[in-house]
Design a protein around this motif. Structure first.
Motif, PDB file in Angstrom:
ATOM      1  N   GLN A  34       4.260  -5.853  -5.601  1.00 54.13           N
ATOM      2  CA  GLN A  34       5.739  -5.529  -5.043  1.00 54.13           C
ATOM      3  C   GLN A  34       6.553  -4.642  -5.897  1.00 54.13           C
ATOM      4  O   GLN A  34       7.347  -3.803  -5.479  1.00 54.13           O
ATOM      5  N   LEU A  35       6.580  -4.981  -7.204  1.00 51.14           N
ATOM      6  CA  LEU A  35       7.277  -4.165  -8.231  1.00 51.14           C
ATOM      7  C   LEU A  35       7.017  -3.023  -8.352  1.00 51.14           C
ATOM      8  O   LEU A  35       7.691  -1.932  -8.296  1.00 51.14           O
ATOM      9  N   THR A  36       5.519  -2.805  -8.361  1.00 49.13           N
ATOM     10  CA  THR A  36       4.925  -1.547  -8.440  1.00 49.13           C
ATOM     11  C   THR A  36       5.365  -0.433  -7.221  1.00 49.13           C
ATOM     12  O   THR A  36       5.624   0.576  -7.405  1.00 49.13           O
ATOM     13  N   LYS A  37       5.121  -1.221  -6.191  1.00 45.04           N
ATOM     14  CA  LYS A  37       5.530  -0.449  -4.966  1.00 45.04           C
ATOM     15  C   LYS A  37       7.037   0.070  -4.947  1.00 45.04           C
ATOM     16  O   LYS A  37       7.438   1.320  -4.393  1.00 45.04           O
ATOM     17  N   MET A  38       7.682  -0.534  -5.491  1.00 43.62           N
ATOM     18  CA  MET A  38       9.289  -0.276  -5.688  1.00 43.62           C
ATOM     19  C   MET A  38       9.319   0.947  -6.662  1.00 43.62           C
ATOM     20  O   MET A  38      10.124   1.869  -6.211  1.00 43.62           O
ATOM     21  N   VAL A  95       0.769  -1.215  -0.108  1.00 41.47           N
ATOM     22  CA  VAL A  95      -0.084   0.083   0.125  1.00 41.47           C
ATOM     23  C   VAL A  95       0.932   1.176  -0.114  1.00 41.47           C
ATOM     24  O   VAL A  95       2.067   1.248   0.300  1.00 41.47           O
ATOM     25  N   SER A  96       0.282   2.443  -0.300  1.00 37.80           N
ATOM     26  CA  SER A  96       0.748   3.644  -0.313  1.00 37.80           C
ATOM     27  C   SER A  96      -0.103   4.725   0.115  1.00 37.80           C
ATOM     28  O   SER A  96      -1.484   4.561  -0.140  1.00 37.80           O
ATOM     29  N   LYS A 133      14.677   0.292   4.444  1.00 37.40           N
ATOM     30  CA  LYS A 133      14.198  -1.077   4.367  1.00 37.40           C
ATOM     31  C   LYS A 133      13.620  -1.377   2.942  1.00 37.40           C
ATOM     32  O   LYS A 133      14.120  -2.083   2.189  1.00 37.40           O
ATOM     33  N   ASP A 134      12.892  -0.182   2.579  1.00 41.76           N
ATOM     34  CA  ASP A 134      12.111  -0.464   1.185  1.00 41.76           C
ATOM     35  C   ASP A 134      13.282  -0.017   0.317  1.00 41.76           C
ATOM     36  O   ASP A 134      13.267  -0.948  -0.856  1.00 41.76           O
ATOM     37  N   THR A 170      -3.765   3.616  -1.431  1.00 37.95           N
ATOM     38  CA  THR A 170      -3.439   3.240  -2.948  1.00 37.95           C
ATOM     39  C   THR A 170      -2.861   1.615  -2.841  1.00 37.95           C
ATOM     40  O   THR A 170      -1.969   1.612  -2.003  1.00 37.95           O
ATOM     41  N   VAL A 171      -3.610   0.676  -3.371  1.00 33.66           N
ATOM     42  CA  VAL A 171      -3.027  -0.605  -3.088  1.00 33.66           C
ATOM     43  C   VAL A 171      -2.867  -1.191  -4.592  1.00 33.66           C
ATOM     44  O   VAL A 171      -3.571  -1.193  -5.413  1.00 33.66           O
ATOM     45  N   MET A 172      -1.579  -1.790  -4.590  1.00 34.15           N
ATOM     46  CA  MET A 172      -0.855  -2.109  -5.638  1.00 34.15           C
ATOM     47  C   MET A 172      -0.876  -3.903  -5.792  1.00 34.15           C
ATOM     48  O   MET A 172      -0.168  -4.204  -4.879  1.00 34.15           O
ATOM     49  N   CYS A 173      -1.620  -4.239  -6.599  1.00 35.44           N
ATOM     50  CA  CYS A 173      -2.001  -5.954  -6.458  1.00 35.44           C
ATOM     51  C   CYS A 173      -1.057  -6.765  -7.392  1.00 35.44           C
ATOM     52  O   CYS A 173      -0.979  -6.259  -8.641  1.00 35.44           O
ATOM     53  N   GLY A 174      -0.898  -7.958  -7.030  1.00 35.88           N
ATOM     54  CA  GLY A 174      -0.089  -8.832  -8.005  1.00 35.88           C
ATOM     55  C   GLY A 174      -0.915 -10.282  -7.637  1.00 35.88           C
ATOM     56  O   GLY A 174      -0.944 -10.643  -6.582  1.00 35.88           O
TER      57      GLY A 174
END
Length: 290
Positions: free
Chosen positions: A170-174, A123-124, A241-242, A136-140
């Protein structure tokens, strides 16, 4: 109404679980490593608590999770008394932790072998977004599993998107963290320059935020940065960490991230000033030192 479990009641998970109960109308069971936090949540919101992830997940339709890192995530899913040991066939695990794409794919395969759905859904929006239910939630993951999970996720979100197969969330969160790192450093330099030039920072930001330089960071953090106030949520320790996850992934996929690598080192310097728990806008503290 669904039977929902939430694992991890930190600054993000605590309000997210509350939105699942009150806005979503779901029957919520919570688990937290420190049981007192779960007891407090139940006292405030109702629902129930369990003393292990396995006990919390038993019989649940959806299990949500928001913990610290890859190791914490493995512990509550496939560790001793992990949630996946008791989840029923057809249930769905939604992981809101910011973790690696590698662990997302690993747990997706473990869950699939048990006929359990798995969505990586970082999430962001920070603490304020969690408290206000506008993350905002980025899903895989798989489209059919996402379609079932989306209405439940929307209990605490303003935007929920499927970005691709397992790991894509997770890649989108990156990507999100890469953009934030560069923006905050640029904003720090801009605010620092304005102060050194004798300008009224508030007036400058009021004007330029309406043009091409405008951003969420500028609207929400420029004023507090100018005052040296850094108590607004997402901590430097967590950003590092991120960014470690980002830079590790970049080494694997060949992406070149010179600015991100530099900002990561700047955050390391903030930590050396004792700013581990300052929020990410504290980059300006390095520039304002005399």
């Amino acid at each position: 109404m669904a039977k929902v479990t939430f694992l991890g009641l930190g600054v993000m998970g605590y309000p997210m679980a509350a939105h699942l109960m009150h806005k979503g109308g779901h029957d919520v069971t919570v688990y937290n490593r420190t049981a007192a936090k779960a007891e407090k949540w139940v006292a405030e919101h109702g629902g129930s608590m369990a003393t292990t992830p396995a006990a919390a997940a038993e019989g649940a339709d959806f299990v949500f999770c928001c913990v610290g890192n890859d190791d914490d995530l493995r512990e509550v899913t496939i560790g001793e008394d992990g949630a996946l040991s008791t989840m029923k066939e057809g249930a769905i695990f939604v992981d809101n932790t910011t973790a690696s794409a590698k662990v997302a794919r690993e747990l997706y395969e473990v869950a699939k072998a048990q006929d359990v759905g798995f969505i990586d859904a970082p999430v962001s929006g920070g603490q304020a977004g969690a408290e206000n239910g506008v993350l905002t939630v980025m899903c895989g993951g798989d489209e059919d599993i996402f379609a079932k999970a989306k209405p439940v996720i929307e209990s605490f979100a303003k935007m929920v998107g499927l970005m691709g197969p397992s790991g894509a969330g997770q890649l989108t969160k990156m990507v999100n963290q890469i953009c934030i790192a560069g923006l905050v450093q640029a904003l720090s330099e801009g605010v620092h320059f304005a102060k050194e030039a004798g300008l009224d920072v508030e007036a400058v930001v009021d004007v330029i935020s309406k043009g091409a330089a405008g951003s969420w960071q500028m609207e929400n953090r420029a004023s507090t940065m100018a005052k040296g106030e850094f108590e607004f949520g997402f901590a430097v320790d967590w950003m590092r960490k991120d960014l470690a996850i980002v830079l590790d992934e970049a080494r694997s996929n060949g992406a070149h991230l010179p600015v991100t690598a530099a900002v990561d080192q700047f955050y390391g310097q903030v930590q050396s000033l004792g700013g581990n728990r300052w929020d990410t806008s504290s980059l300006i503290a390095l520039l304002d030192r005399k």
